[in-house]
Design a protein around this motif. Structure first.
Motif, PDB file in Angstrom:
ATOM      1  N   ASN A 360       0.841  -1.218   0.000  1.00 37.62           N
ATOM      2  CA  ASN A 360       0.000   0.000   0.000  1.00 37.62           C
ATOM      3  C   ASN A 360       0.864   1.251   0.000  1.00 37.62           C
ATOM      4  O   ASN A 360       0.582   2.211  -0.730  1.00 37.62           O
ATOM      5  CB  ASN A 360      -0.881   0.042   1.255  1.00 37.62           C
ATOM      6  CG  ASN A 360      -2.155  -0.759   1.080  1.00 37.62           C
ATOM      7  OD1 ASN A 360      -2.511  -1.118  -0.047  1.00 37.62           O
ATOM      8  ND2 ASN A 360      -2.824  -1.062   2.171  1.00 37.62           N
ATOM      9  N   PHE A 364       0.535   3.932  -2.940  1.00 44.58           N
ATOM     10  CA  PHE A 364      -0.008   5.280  -2.748  1.00 44.58           C
ATOM     11  C   PHE A 364       1.058   6.373  -2.650  1.00 44.58           C
ATOM     12  O   PHE A 364       0.765   7.490  -2.252  1.00 44.58           O
ATOM     13  CB  PHE A 364      -0.930   5.311  -1.515  1.00 44.58           C
ATOM     14  CG  PHE A 364      -2.142   4.444  -1.684  1.00 44.58           C
ATOM     15  CD1 PHE A 364      -3.167   4.806  -2.552  1.00 44.58           C
ATOM     16  CD2 PHE A 364      -2.256   3.230  -1.022  1.00 44.58           C
ATOM     17  CE1 PHE A 364      -4.287   4.002  -2.725  1.00 44.58           C
ATOM     18  CE2 PHE A 364      -3.366   2.420  -1.186  1.00 44.58           C
ATOM     19  CZ  PHE A 364      -4.385   2.801  -2.046  1.00 44.58           C
ATOM     20  N   ILE A 392      -0.289   9.970  -0.793  1.00 39.59           N
ATOM     21  CA  ILE A 392      -1.494  10.817  -0.864  1.00 39.59           C
ATOM     22  C   ILE A 392      -2.184  11.012   0.486  1.00 39.59           C
ATOM     23  O   ILE A 392      -2.943  11.961   0.660  1.00 39.59           O
ATOM     24  CB  ILE A 392      -2.525  10.240  -1.874  1.00 39.59           C
ATOM     25  CG1 ILE A 392      -2.883   8.798  -1.508  1.00 39.59           C
ATOM     26  CG2 ILE A 392      -2.002  10.317  -3.284  1.00 39.59           C
ATOM     27  CD1 ILE A 392      -4.035   8.242  -2.330  1.00 39.59           C
ATOM     28  N   GLY A 393      -1.922  10.132   1.443  1.00 43.94           N
ATOM     29  CA  GLY A 393      -2.544  10.264   2.764  1.00 43.94           C
ATOM     30  C   GLY A 393      -4.021   9.899   2.770  1.00 43.94           C
ATOM     31  O   GLY A 393      -4.617   9.625   1.721  1.00 43.94           O
ATOM     32  N   GLN A 407     -13.526  -1.634   2.062  1.00 45.40           N
ATOM     33  CA  GLN A 407     -13.629  -0.179   2.245  1.00 45.40           C
ATOM     34  C   GLN A 407     -12.372   0.492   1.719  1.00 45.40           C
ATOM     35  O   GLN A 407     -11.261   0.033   1.987  1.00 45.40           O
ATOM     36  CB  GLN A 407     -13.777   0.181   3.733  1.00 45.40           C
ATOM     37  CG  GLN A 407     -15.006  -0.385   4.394  1.00 45.40           C
ATOM     38  CD  GLN A 407     -16.284   0.258   3.911  1.00 45.40           C
ATOM     39  OE1 GLN A 407     -16.313   1.440   3.589  1.00 45.40           O
ATOM     40  NE2 GLN A 407     -17.332  -0.533   3.818  1.00 45.40           N
ATOM     41  N   GLN A 408     -12.572   1.560   0.960  1.00 47.50           N
ATOM     42  CA  GLN A 408     -11.430   2.311   0.448  1.00 47.50           C
ATOM     43  C   GLN A 408     -11.621   3.796   0.724  1.00 47.50           C
ATOM     44  O   GLN A 408     -12.750   4.263   0.864  1.00 47.50           O
ATOM     45  CB  GLN A 408     -11.298   2.090  -1.061  1.00 47.50           C
ATOM     46  CG  GLN A 408     -10.899   0.651  -1.385  1.00 47.50           C
ATOM     47  CD  GLN A 408     -10.745   0.418  -2.856  1.00 47.50           C
ATOM     48  OE1 GLN A 408     -11.584   0.841  -3.632  1.00 47.50           O
ATOM     49  NE2 GLN A 408      -9.686  -0.270  -3.233  1.00 47.50           N
ATOM     50  N   ALA A 412      -8.202   7.208  -2.737  1.00 49.30           N
ATOM     51  CA  ALA A 412      -7.763   6.044  -3.514  1.00 49.30           C
ATOM     52  C   ALA A 412      -8.559   5.933  -4.809  1.00 49.30           C
ATOM     53  O   ALA A 412      -8.056   5.543  -5.849  1.00 49.30           O
ATOM     54  CB  ALA A 412      -7.942   4.773  -2.685  1.00 49.30           C
ATOM     55  N   GLY A 418      -6.563   0.685  -7.968  1.00 49.36           N
ATOM     56  CA  GLY A 418      -6.956  -0.721  -7.962  1.00 49.36           C
ATOM     57  C   GLY A 418      -7.089  -1.240  -6.544  1.00 49.36           C
ATOM     58  O   GLY A 418      -7.014  -0.497  -5.585  1.00 49.36           O
ATOM     59  N   LEU A 422      -9.256  -5.051   0.856  1.00 51.00           N
ATOM     60  CA  LEU A 422      -9.208  -6.179   1.800  1.00 51.00           C
ATOM     61  C   LEU A 422      -7.906  -6.238   2.595  1.00 51.00           C
ATOM     62  O   LEU A 422      -7.848  -6.847   3.663  1.00 51.00           O
ATOM     63  CB  LEU A 422      -9.375  -7.507   1.039  1.00 51.00           C
ATOM     64  CG  LEU A 422     -10.740  -7.727   0.406  1.00 51.00           C
ATOM     65  CD1 LEU A 422     -10.740  -9.012  -0.404  1.00 51.00           C
ATOM     66  CD2 LEU A 422     -11.808  -7.792   1.476  1.00 51.00           C
ATOM     67  N   GLY A 423      -6.838  -5.586   2.052  1.00 50.25           N
ATOM     68  CA  GLY A 423      -5.499  -5.710   2.648  1.00 50.25           C
ATOM     69  C   GLY A 423      -5.452  -5.317   4.113  1.00 50.25           C
ATOM     70  O   GLY A 423      -5.018  -6.106   4.965  1.00 50.25           O
ATOM     71  N   LEU A 424      -5.932  -4.118   4.443  1.00 50.05           N
ATOM     72  CA  LEU A 424      -5.861  -3.662   5.837  1.00 50.05           C
ATOM     73  C   LEU A 424      -6.768  -4.488   6.745  1.00 50.05           C
ATOM     74  O   LEU A 424      -6.447  -4.714   7.911  1.00 50.05           O
ATOM     75  CB  LEU A 424      -6.221  -2.173   5.945  1.00 50.05           C
ATOM     76  CG  LEU A 424      -5.167  -1.189   5.443  1.00 50.05           C
ATOM     77  CD1 LEU A 424      -5.599   0.235   5.735  1.00 50.05           C
ATOM     78  CD2 LEU A 424      -3.811  -1.446   6.069  1.00 50.05           C
TER      79      LEU A 424
HETATM   80  P1  ADP Z   1      -6.658  -1.908  -1.136  1.00 46.13           P
HETATM   81  O1  ADP Z   1      -6.561  -3.240  -1.752  1.00 46.13           O
HETATM   82  O2  ADP Z   1      -7.759  -1.081  -1.708  1.00 46.13           O
HETATM   83  O3  ADP Z   1      -5.359  -1.200  -1.025  1.00 46.13           O
HETATM   84  P2  ADP Z   1      -6.508  -1.994   1.722  1.00 46.13           P
HETATM   85  O4  ADP Z   1      -7.415  -2.611   2.730  1.00 46.13           O
HETATM   86  O5  ADP Z   1      -5.100  -2.403   1.781  1.00 46.13           O
HETATM   87  O6  ADP Z   1      -7.149  -2.240   0.333  1.00 46.13           O
HETATM   88  O7  ADP Z   1      -6.583  -0.457   1.905  1.00 46.13           O
HETATM   89  C1  ADP Z   1      -7.856   0.129   2.054  1.00 46.13           C
HETATM   90  C2  ADP Z   1      -7.786   1.576   1.635  1.00 46.13           C
HETATM   91  O8  ADP Z   1      -7.019   2.311   2.587  1.00 46.13           O
HETATM   92  C3  ADP Z   1      -7.090   1.815   0.343  1.00 46.13           C
HETATM   93  O9  ADP Z   1      -7.963   1.638  -0.728  1.00 46.13           O
HETATM   94  C4  ADP Z   1      -6.659   3.254   0.469  1.00 46.13           C
HETATM   95  O10 ADP Z   1      -7.750   4.077   0.214  1.00 46.13           O
HETATM   96  C5  ADP Z   1      -6.342   3.374   1.940  1.00 46.13           C
HETATM   97  N1  ADP Z   1      -4.892   3.196   2.189  1.00 46.13           N
HETATM   98  C6  ADP Z   1      -4.282   2.125   2.734  1.00 46.13           C
HETATM   99  N2  ADP Z   1      -2.945   2.349   2.870  1.00 46.13           N
HETATM  100  C7  ADP Z   1      -2.716   3.604   2.394  1.00 46.13           C
HETATM  101  C8  ADP Z   1      -1.557   4.417   2.285  1.00 46.13           C
HETATM  102  N3  ADP Z   1      -0.339   3.991   2.655  1.00 46.13           N
HETATM  103  N4  ADP Z   1      -1.720   5.662   1.792  1.00 46.13           N
HETATM  104  C9  ADP Z   1      -2.922   6.124   1.404  1.00 46.13           C
HETATM  105  N5  ADP Z   1      -4.057   5.396   1.498  1.00 46.13           N
HETATM  106  C10 ADP Z   1      -3.974   4.149   1.995  1.00 46.13           C
END
Ligand code: ADP
Length: 466
Positions: A360, A364, A392-393, A407-408, A412, A418, A422-424
């Protein structure tokens, strides 16, 4: 106006509500009324001694009337009231009780001569008071009885040998008592009715709340069931997709690497490379969905064992290096690397979480940016693995929900990076499984720091290693 009001307010226009109020009020007052009725009989019997003192030649006749006629009659009414025979028609019992008492006083007043005749009718005052004090009747009954007592007193005065002055005083006392009783009873009944209305409203509110609570519980169960069905569906579909995906990835790799000989024309090899890359991406998404579904069904398993964090961190960074290189992002490490401890936990899951967070941070970050992987200990002895970027924060509102599956953040979408969101969520599940925590700190446009915090229990100092 006031009296008319008391008989007609809110629920009291309604015959059913009036009936319910009476039943309720009678039930509440039953014990007190029974006690006072019996006490009244006793008091009336004791007054026979007064007859003996004041009635002189009439004493025997008076005592006979009082003890042999009036007391048994009053006792009969009081006991049948206690036995519940008057249930629902309490006021008839009071009327009968009072009529017997009143008739006896009338009878005695008419019989008695001077000088006793002057003060004997004061017994009426006792009746007026006992009406309210002993029987606690309603306003209607108090008015009726007061009127009856005043009329009865008039009859007595007309036919007895009572002096004029004594008659006026007696009328004055009885009328005053009646007025005090009626006014008192008005306020008493008014308060009782108000309380009754509040009670009804409270009961209605409680009932509505209970219904809402039950509805909420039902909806919660339905939602839970639906969520379970969704998780099961996703788990089955993801599982079924994995087998063909593995075949696609495997065969495309064989073709792209020309394992079985040269591929002609060369574009075919290029296509196979694309197929392999997209297939791997798709498989990662499928695996993430499978993990989330299993976690939602509490079926995800974690295996804790001791492992070298250094190697895991290196391997996470290496896994993301291709993407970092593509975006010209420099990934640096701070802290750790002294090899003074090893970690106890699920190595594969922690690696997966680190890849997600570092991935991530790279995804980003702007081209040419820097991602820092910092390893440190918090003052409470927890191990902190913080991944910091200058990308981008995330806005404060988005930070609240990005740890939830699918949730995004708004930013993003704008960048269209893309991912399914689900990652977080998976990182959070991994942190929870180790009794740790996933912290996200970010400022829009300034960068983000995502930290995986593992508790001191997960850290085994090298000297203490098994
Ligand atoms: P994704 O597969 O969409 O990255 P994640 O669960 O990993 O799913 O992240 C959820 C959302 O959190 C991302 O879509 C993005 O909007 C935001 N996000 C996560 N990490 C970052 C980061 N380092 N900088 C900016 N936004 C982030």
């Amino acid at each position: 106006m006031m009296i008319a009001e008391i008989f007609q307010r809110e629920h009291f226009d309604d015959a059913l509500a009036i009936e319910a109020f009476r039943t309720d009020s009678n039930a509440r007052k039953f014990a007190a009324r029974r006690f006072f009725m019996l006490a009244g009989v006793l008091l009336y019997a004791i007054y026979a001694y007064l007859d003996y003192l004041v009635a002189g030649p009439f004493a025997q006749q008076f005592i006979m009337v009082r003890l042999l006629v009036v007391v048994p009659l009053m006792l009969a009414i009081a006991t049948s009231f206690s036995a519940g025979w008057f249930q629902g028609r309490e006021n008839y019992a009071f009327l009968a009780y009072m009529t017997v008492m009143l008739a006896s006083v009338l009878y005695m007043c008419l019989l008695i001569g001077e000088p006793v005749a002057d003060f004997y009718p004061f017994g009426m005052v006792v009746i007026v008071f006992s009406m309210s004090m002993l029987l606690l009747p309603t306003l209607r009954l108090t008015i009726t009885m007061s009127f009856t007592v005043i009329v009865a007193q008039g009859i007595v005065i007309a036919f007895s040998q009572m002096g004029r002055e004594a008659a006026y005083t007696s009328v004055y006392f009885v009328c005053m008592c009646c007025i005090v009783l009626i006014v008192g009873m008005y306020f008493l009944e008014n308060t009782e009715r108000k309380q009754y209305i509040y009670k009804l409203e409270l009961e209605k509110t409680v009932e509505t709340l209970r219904e809402s609570e039950q509805r909420a519980i039902n909806l919660y169960h339905e939602a839970k069931q639906a969520e379970r069905a969704k998780s099961e569906f996703l788990a089955v579909v993801s599982h079924e997709l994995r087998t063909p995906m593995n075949a696609i990835i495997g065969f495309s790799e064989i073709i792209s690497t020309e394992m079985m000989g040269e591929v002609q024309p060369p574009q075919y090899r290029e296509y196979a490379t694309h197929i392999n890359k997209s297939g791997t991406q798709l498989l990662n998404i499928i695996n993430d969905i499978l993990d989330i579904s299993r976690a939602e069904m509490d079926k995800i398993t974690f295996e804790a064992k001791e492992f070298d964090l250094e190697a895991t961190l290196d391997s996470a960074i290496t896994s993301c290096s291709a993407n970092a290189k593509e975006s010209e992002i420099f990934v640096q490490r701070i802290g750790g690397q002294s090899g003074e401890f090893i970690l106890c936990g699920d190595e594969a899951r922690i690696l997966q979480a680190l890849i997600n967070i570092i991935g991530n941070a790279i995804k980003f970050s702007p081209q040419g940016g820097t991602v820092t992987v910092e390893q440190s200990f918090t003052p409470r002895g927890e191990l902190s693995l913080a991944i910091k970027d200058e990308g981008i924060g995330i806005s404060p509102e988005d930070i609240e929900h990005i740890k939830q599956p699918f949730q995004q953040a708004e930013s993003a979408f704008v960048r269209n990076n893309g991912g399914l969101g689900l990652g977080l969520a998976i990182c959070g599940i991994v942190a929870d499984a180790h009794d740790g925590e996933l912290q996200v700190e970010s400022e829009l446009g300034e960068g983000t720091t995502v930290s995986l915090i593992l508790p001191p229990d997960c850290v085994v100092m090298q000297g203490k290693a098994a």
